[in-house]
Design a protein around this motif. Structure first.
Motif, PDB file in Angstrom:
ATOM      1  N   GLN A   1       1.117  -6.673  -3.580  1.00  0.00           N
ATOM      2  CA  GLN A   1       1.409  -5.848  -2.393  1.00  0.00           C
ATOM      3  C   GLN A   1       2.388  -4.712  -2.711  1.00  0.00           C
ATOM      4  O   GLN A   1       2.135  -3.560  -2.364  1.00  0.00           O
ATOM      5  CB  GLN A   1       1.975  -6.748  -1.293  1.00  0.00           C
ATOM      6  CG  GLN A   1       2.280  -6.058   0.016  1.00  0.00           C
ATOM      7  CD  GLN A   1       1.077  -5.903   0.912  1.00  0.00           C
ATOM      8  OE1 GLN A   1       0.102  -6.629   0.780  1.00  0.00           O
ATOM      9  NE2 GLN A   1       1.146  -4.978   1.834  1.00  0.00           N
TER      10      GLN A   1
ATOM     11  N   GLU B   1       1.523  -0.765  -2.589  1.00  0.00           N
ATOM     12  CA  GLU B   1       2.185   0.125  -1.634  1.00  0.00           C
ATOM     13  C   GLU B   1       2.759   1.355  -2.332  1.00  0.00           C
ATOM     14  O   GLU B   1       2.558   2.487  -1.896  1.00  0.00           O
ATOM     15  CB  GLU B   1       3.305  -0.615  -0.903  1.00  0.00           C
ATOM     16  CG  GLU B   1       2.824  -1.609   0.114  1.00  0.00           C
ATOM     17  CD  GLU B   1       3.952  -2.428   0.726  1.00  0.00           C
ATOM     18  OE1 GLU B   1       5.148  -2.198   0.387  1.00  0.00           O
ATOM     19  OE2 GLU B   1       3.640  -3.317   1.544  1.00  0.00           O
TER      20      GLU B   1
ATOM     21  N   VAL C   1      -3.566  -0.343   2.363  1.00  0.00           N
ATOM     22  CA  VAL C   1      -2.980  -1.201   1.329  1.00  0.00           C
ATOM     23  C   VAL C   1      -3.539  -2.619   1.433  1.00  0.00           C
ATOM     24  O   VAL C   1      -3.911  -3.224   0.424  1.00  0.00           O
ATOM     25  CB  VAL C   1      -1.438  -1.203   1.419  1.00  0.00           C
ATOM     26  CG1 VAL C   1      -0.830  -2.302   0.557  1.00  0.00           C
ATOM     27  CG2 VAL C   1      -0.877   0.165   1.027  1.00  0.00           C
ATOM     28  N   THR C   2      -3.627  -3.147   2.643  1.00  0.00           N
ATOM     29  CA  THR C   2      -4.164  -4.500   2.847  1.00  0.00           C
ATOM     30  C   THR C   2      -5.583  -4.608   2.309  1.00  0.00           C
ATOM     31  O   THR C   2      -5.941  -5.586   1.650  1.00  0.00           O
ATOM     32  CB  THR C   2      -4.118  -4.878   4.345  1.00  0.00           C
ATOM     33  OG1 THR C   2      -2.754  -4.832   4.782  1.00  0.00           O
ATOM     34  CG2 THR C   2      -4.692  -6.258   4.594  1.00  0.00           C
TER      35      THR C   2
ATOM     36  N   SER D   1       4.893   6.974   5.255  1.00  0.00           N
ATOM     37  CA  SER D   1       5.334   5.586   5.418  1.00  0.00           C
ATOM     38  C   SER D   1       4.124   4.688   5.674  1.00  0.00           C
ATOM     39  O   SER D   1       3.023   5.161   5.963  1.00  0.00           O
ATOM     40  CB  SER D   1       6.322   5.469   6.579  1.00  0.00           C
ATOM     41  OG  SER D   1       5.642   5.509   7.816  1.00  0.00           O
ATOM     42  N   LEU D   2       4.347   3.395   5.597  1.00  0.00           N
ATOM     43  CA  LEU D   2       3.276   2.422   5.815  1.00  0.00           C
ATOM     44  C   LEU D   2       2.716   2.491   7.232  1.00  0.00           C
ATOM     45  O   LEU D   2       1.570   2.119   7.468  1.00  0.00           O
ATOM     46  CB  LEU D   2       3.777   1.009   5.527  1.00  0.00           C
ATOM     47  CG  LEU D   2       4.117   0.718   4.073  1.00  0.00           C
ATOM     48  CD1 LEU D   2       4.802  -0.633   3.950  1.00  0.00           C
ATOM     49  CD2 LEU D   2       2.875   0.778   3.209  1.00  0.00           C
ATOM     50  N   ASN D   3       3.505   2.978   8.183  1.00  0.00           N
ATOM     51  CA  ASN D   3       3.068   3.038   9.581  1.00  0.00           C
ATOM     52  C   ASN D   3       2.279   4.300   9.916  1.00  0.00           C
ATOM     53  O   ASN D   3       1.723   4.410  11.006  1.00  0.00           O
ATOM     54  CB  ASN D   3       4.272   2.931  10.518  1.00  0.00           C
ATOM     55  CG  ASN D   3       4.970   1.595  10.374  1.00  0.00           C
ATOM     56  OD1 ASN D   3       4.323   0.569  10.200  1.00  0.00           O
ATOM     57  ND2 ASN D   3       6.287   1.611  10.413  1.00  0.00           N
ATOM     58  N   ASP D   4       2.234   5.246   9.003  1.00  0.00           N
ATOM     59  CA  ASP D   4       1.516   6.494   9.256  1.00  0.00           C
ATOM     60  C   ASP D   4       0.006   6.278   9.231  1.00  0.00           C
ATOM     61  O   ASP D   4      -0.497   5.382   8.562  1.00  0.00           O
ATOM     62  CB  ASP D   4       1.865   7.549   8.204  1.00  0.00           C
ATOM     63  CG  ASP D   4       3.248   8.127   8.406  1.00  0.00           C
ATOM     64  OD1 ASP D   4       3.666   8.279   9.563  1.00  0.00           O
ATOM     65  OD2 ASP D   4       3.903   8.446   7.395  1.00  0.00           O
TER      66      ASP D   4
ATOM     67  N   SER E   1      -4.430   3.398   9.052  1.00  0.00           N
ATOM     68  CA  SER E   1      -3.000   3.307   8.761  1.00  0.00           C
ATOM     69  C   SER E   1      -2.824   3.025   7.271  1.00  0.00           C
ATOM     70  O   SER E   1      -3.687   2.420   6.629  1.00  0.00           O
ATOM     71  CB  SER E   1      -2.336   2.204   9.594  1.00  0.00           C
ATOM     72  OG  SER E   1      -2.723   0.929   9.124  1.00  0.00           O
ATOM     73  N   VAL E   2      -1.705   3.452   6.741  1.00  0.00           N
ATOM     74  CA  VAL E   2      -1.420   3.196   5.335  1.00  0.00           C
ATOM     75  C   VAL E   2      -1.339   1.689   5.106  1.00  0.00           C
ATOM     76  O   VAL E   2      -1.830   1.181   4.096  1.00  0.00           O
ATOM     77  CB  VAL E   2      -0.126   3.918   4.893  1.00  0.00           C
ATOM     78  CG1 VAL E   2       0.222   3.581   3.451  1.00  0.00           C
ATOM     79  CG2 VAL E   2      -0.268   5.432   5.075  1.00  0.00           C
ATOM     80  N   THR E   3      -0.782   0.952   6.058  1.00  0.00           N
ATOM     81  CA  THR E   3      -0.708  -0.511   5.949  1.00  0.00           C
ATOM     82  C   THR E   3      -2.095  -1.114   5.826  1.00  0.00           C
ATOM     83  O   THR E   3      -2.336  -1.980   4.975  1.00  0.00           O
ATOM     84  CB  THR E   3       0.024  -1.118   7.167  1.00  0.00           C
ATOM     85  OG1 THR E   3       1.353  -0.614   7.192  1.00  0.00           O
ATOM     86  CG2 THR E   3       0.042  -2.624   7.105  1.00  0.00           C
ATOM     87  N   GLU E   4      -3.024  -0.684   6.663  1.00  0.00           N
ATOM     88  CA  GLU E   4      -4.391  -1.200   6.615  1.00  0.00           C
ATOM     89  C   GLU E   4      -5.066  -0.829   5.297  1.00  0.00           C
ATOM     90  O   GLU E   4      -5.790  -1.636   4.707  1.00  0.00           O
ATOM     91  CB  GLU E   4      -5.201  -0.669   7.799  1.00  0.00           C
ATOM     92  CG  GLU E   4      -6.580  -1.275   7.911  1.00  0.00           C
ATOM     93  CD  GLU E   4      -7.348  -0.768   9.120  1.00  0.00           C
ATOM     94  OE1 GLU E   4      -8.567  -1.024   9.161  1.00  0.00           O
ATOM     95  OE2 GLU E   4      -6.764  -0.129  10.006  1.00  0.00           O
TER      96      GLU E   4
END
Length: 101
Positions: free
Chosen positions: A73, A77, A62-63, A8-11, A57-60
């Protein structure tokens, strides 16, 4: 370890150890010492590999990619998570609680 939960994006993720990585014609190729398999990470996979040298983090991740490349985006993702799930199933990266932050 159960590997059916998905990423997930939070991992948080990080490169696994025991891999020999080299640049070849603009793409990254890797030999997993653990399983003896070769992998062609490709150009973008190589960029992702470099970005996960330290826990991130996966979010970071992707950003960072969205800010540096011409990709939206949602597409980023999906592609990043797909790539990470593939290399995770091959035991090439560490995920979540395995990552010492």
């Amino acid at each position: 370890m159960i590997k059916n939960q998905g990423i997930s994006l939070n991992d948080f993720i990080v490169q696994g150890s025991g891999n020999i990585v080299s640049n070849m014609g603009g793409e990254k190729v890797m030999l997993s010492v653990q399983n003896g398999k070769y992998y062609n990470l490709g150009e973008m996979g190589g960029i992702i590999w470099d970005l996960i040298k330290e826990p991130i983090s996966v979010t970071e991740l992707v950003t960072t990619l969205v800010s540096e490349y011409d990709v939206d985006q949602i597409t980023c993702e999906g592609q990043v998570i797909s790539f990470l799930e593939h290399v995770w199933k091959e035991n090439l990266i560490q995920l979540g609680e395995e990552v010492s932050q």
